[in-house]
Design a protein around this motif. Sequence first.
Motif, mmCIF file in Angstrom:
data_model
loop_
_atom_site.group_PDB
_atom_site.id
_atom_site.type_symbol
_atom_site.label_atom_id
_atom_site.label_comp_id
_atom_site.label_asym_id
_atom_site.label_seq_id
_atom_site.Cartn_x
_atom_site.Cartn_y
_atom_site.Cartn_z
ATOM 1 N N VAL A 165 0.851 -1.203 0.000
ATOM 2 C CA VAL A 165 0.000 0.000 0.000
ATOM 3 C C VAL A 165 0.880 1.244 0.000
ATOM 4 C CG1 VAL A 165 -1.818 -1.173 1.332
ATOM 5 C CG2 VAL A 165 -0.124 0.198 2.543
ATOM 6 N N LEU A 166 0.294 2.346 -0.446
ATOM 7 C CA LEU A 166 0.928 3.659 -0.290
ATOM 8 C C LEU A 166 0.199 4.383 0.832
ATOM 9 C CD1 LEU A 166 3.018 5.705 -1.438
ATOM 10 C CD2 LEU A 166 1.157 6.639 -2.812
ATOM 11 N N LEU A 167 0.956 4.894 1.792
ATOM 12 C CA LEU A 167 0.371 5.672 2.889
ATOM 13 C C LEU A 167 0.638 7.150 2.653
ATOM 14 C CD1 LEU A 167 1.492 3.630 6.054
ATOM 15 C CD2 LEU A 167 -0.790 3.690 5.005
ATOM 16 N N GLU A 168 -0.407 7.958 2.861
ATOM 17 C CA GLU A 168 -0.259 9.419 2.754
ATOM 18 C C GLU A 168 -1.075 10.070 3.864
ATOM 19 O OE1 GLU A 168 -0.252 11.189 -1.294
ATOM 20 O OE2 GLU A 168 -0.920 9.205 -1.953
ATOM 21 N N PRO A 169 -0.845 11.344 4.170
ATOM 22 C CA PRO A 169 -1.650 12.012 5.193
ATOM 23 C C PRO A 169 -3.100 12.129 4.733
ATOM 24 C CG PRO A 169 0.305 13.313 4.619
ATOM 25 C CD PRO A 169 0.197 12.224 3.608
ATOM 26 N N GLY A 170 -4.037 11.848 5.634
ATOM 27 C CA GLY A 170 -5.455 11.974 5.311
ATOM 28 C C GLY A 170 -5.904 13.423 5.413
ATOM 29 N N GLN A 171 -7.147 13.642 4.965
ATOM 30 C CA GLN A 171 -7.653 15.024 4.994
ATOM 31 C C GLN A 171 -8.304 15.365 6.327
ATOM 32 O OE1 GLN A 171 -9.944 14.485 1.532
ATOM 33 N NE2 GLN A 171 -8.093 14.589 0.266
ATOM 34 N N ASP A 172 -8.664 14.342 7.104
ATOM 35 C CA ASP A 172 -9.291 14.615 8.404
ATOM 36 C C ASP A 172 -8.817 13.566 9.407
ATOM 37 O OD1 ASP A 172 -10.830 12.227 8.121
ATOM 38 O OD2 ASP A 172 -12.206 13.312 6.823
ATOM 39 N N GLU A 173 -9.313 13.667 10.626
ATOM 40 C CA GLU A 173 -8.883 12.738 11.682
ATOM 41 C C GLU A 173 -9.789 11.511 11.767
ATOM 42 O OE1 GLU A 173 -6.104 12.772 13.818
ATOM 43 O OE2 GLU A 173 -5.508 14.200 12.273
ATOM 44 N N LYS A 174 -10.846 11.495 10.930
ATOM 45 C CA LYS A 174 -11.842 10.424 11.055
ATOM 46 C C LYS A 174 -11.503 9.196 10.223
ATOM 47 C CE LYS A 174 -15.764 13.498 11.762
ATOM 48 N NZ LYS A 174 -16.502 14.321 10.831
ATOM 49 N N HIS A 175 -10.657 9.374 9.202
ATOM 50 C CA HIS A 175 -10.347 8.273 8.303
ATOM 51 C C HIS A 175 -8.879 7.871 8.432
ATOM 52 C CE1 HIS A 175 -13.927 10.149 6.538
ATOM 53 N NE2 HIS A 175 -14.226 8.920 6.153
ATOM 54 N N GLY A 176 -8.606 6.657 7.956
ATOM 55 C CA GLY A 176 -7.220 6.187 7.956
ATOM 56 C C GLY A 176 -6.988 5.136 9.012
ATOM 57 N N LEU A 177 -5.730 5.038 9.450
ATOM 58 C CA LEU A 177 -5.382 4.045 10.467
ATOM 59 C C LEU A 177 -5.797 4.597 11.830
ATOM 60 C CD1 LEU A 177 -2.126 1.957 10.575
ATOM 61 C CD2 LEU A 177 -3.293 2.704 12.634
ATOM 62 N N ILE A 178 -6.852 4.030 12.374
ATOM 63 C CA ILE A 178 -7.468 4.572 13.594
ATOM 64 C C ILE A 178 -6.836 3.972 14.849
ATOM 65 C CG2 ILE A 178 -9.646 4.875 14.869
ATOM 66 C CD1 ILE A 178 -9.902 6.206 12.195
ATOM 67 N N ASP A 179 -6.578 2.655 14.816
ATOM 68 C CA ASP A 179 -6.101 2.013 16.046
ATOM 69 C C ASP A 179 -5.277 0.766 15.692
ATOM 70 O OD1 ASP A 179 -5.817 1.684 18.785
ATOM 71 O OD2 ASP A 179 -7.691 0.548 19.017
ATOM 72 N N ALA A 180 -4.331 0.459 16.558
ATOM 73 C CA ALA A 180 -3.508 -0.746 16.361
ATOM 74 C C ALA A 180 -3.156 -1.329 17.709
ATOM 75 C CB ALA A 180 -2.225 -0.398 15.604
ATOM 76 N N ARG A 181 -3.287 -2.652 17.829
ATOM 77 C CA ARG A 181 -2.810 -3.380 19.012
ATOM 78 C C ARG A 181 -1.861 -4.457 18.505
ATOM 79 N NH1 ARG A 181 -2.511 -1.119 23.146
ATOM 80 N NH2 ARG A 181 -2.829 -2.922 24.492
ATOM 81 N N LEU A 182 -0.607 -4.281 18.796
ATOM 82 C CA LEU A 182 0.403 -5.221 18.292
ATOM 83 C C LEU A 182 1.101 -5.887 19.474
ATOM 84 C CD1 LEU A 182 1.844 -2.918 15.491
ATOM 85 C CD2 LEU A 182 0.199 -4.779 15.233
ATOM 86 N N TYR A 183 1.364 -7.191 19.318
ATOM 87 C CA TYR A 183 1.935 -7.961 20.431
ATOM 88 C C TYR A 183 3.081 -8.856 19.954
ATOM 89 C CZ TYR A 183 -2.321 -6.846 23.072
ATOM 90 O OH TYR A 183 -3.336 -6.212 23.729
ATOM 91 N N SER A 184 3.939 -9.255 20.903
ATOM 92 C CA SER A 184 4.944 -10.292 20.670
ATOM 93 C C SER A 184 5.040 -11.154 21.925
ATOM 94 C CB SER A 184 6.336 -9.691 20.439
ATOM 95 O OG SER A 184 6.344 -8.797 19.365
ATOM 96 N N ASP A 185 5.426 -12.418 21.719
ATOM 97 C CA ASP A 185 5.760 -13.290 22.846
ATOM 98 C C ASP A 185 6.858 -14.242 22.380
ATOM 99 O OD1 ASP A 185 6.056 -15.035 24.908
ATOM 100 O OD2 ASP A 185 3.922 -15.525 25.117
#
Length: 328
Positions: A165-185
């Motif tokens: 994918v290509l990532l770019e700045p969105g036009q507002d705060e409502k769209h795009g990558l909203i949340d991420a929960r990443l883990y390792s063990d």
Amino acid sequence: MKAVITSTAKYLPESILSNKDLEKILDTNDEWIRSRTGIGERRILKDPDKATSYLCTGVAQRILEKRGITADELDLIIVATMTPDMVFPSTACLVQKNIQAMNAWAFDLSGACSGFLYALNTGAQFIAAGTHKKVLVIGGEKMSSIMDYTDRTTSVLFGDGAAGVLLEPGQDEKHGLIDARLYSDGRGGDNLCMPAGGSLRPATHETIDAKLHYLQQDGPQVFKAAVVAMAEVAAEVMERNRLTSDDIDFLIPHQANNRIIQATAERMHLDQKKVAKNIEHYGNTSAATIPICLAELDEAGKLHTGSNLILVSFGAGYTWGSIYLKWQ
Ligand code: UT7
């Protein structure tokens, strides 16, 4: 500033290795593979002179073309892979050279099957910080290069491919990558690994004779961990963002096993129609499974502004996580 995905693309080798083909070289059968995993065939990059950077370069070129920009506009290239062309230089630097992205810096990220989610969240941080405007994130693998085609417990599972994918700045705060929960063990590390070829066991006649340069997996152990972790982290991201199953347009899960995908969807109370699946055609392409699914949904015109997508993965490390994207 939230990061939005402005272009997607996939690049799969043409050569198909079907379950029937595997029946001829292994003590296995189509029925076992389909019922235990959901896999019918996988793609194989047969040309011995081509490797992961070739697939990732194809992805990069298609993304640039679709977005209508030139390579020198890119700020950063991240390639998630566990099958780099070489230990170093990075595959991302090879892609940079191939597409002539001379204003970008480039690095590989090692997160196994969760590599794309790790890389997506990493790339999004550079956009959020306001320091980068165009970040290319690719997941690519030549899994056939680390397969022991005499081992039926692993070689039937994996295939080659890449997408990004290509990532770019969105036009507002409502769209795009909203949340991420990443883990390792790291305690799960021995259950899925390639034992030799690194600094612990460099290549020797002994390591090659002992087949230590191939992927090794304790399937049932990894299955047990994956089925719990993927379902739990997807549910966690739903709860954190107050999403019900009705709110979700697509679940895009890592494609390792149909039964794990189904369990995750059930835990989310999600209709199977909302589950992106292509495991039947490509098998497990590790870091590439999620972006391949994403690119196929995009190509099919199924993603619209406001579509809620939950991405979820599990892989060697152990590594796992989930990302909530609102499409723009
Ligand atoms: O992407 C990274 C994360 N990886 C995963 O999420 C993979 C997680 N693991 C799995 O998906 C599953 O464990 C596998 C698909 C790898 C294996 O399925 P399983 O239901 O756990 O099978 P098993 O390993 O317990 O094996 C069951 C039987 C065994 O025979 P016995 O001992 O019961 O006689 C295996 O030897 O199936 C046999 N078997 C096969 N038979 C035909 C194993 N592989 C094959 C095969 N064809 N390819």
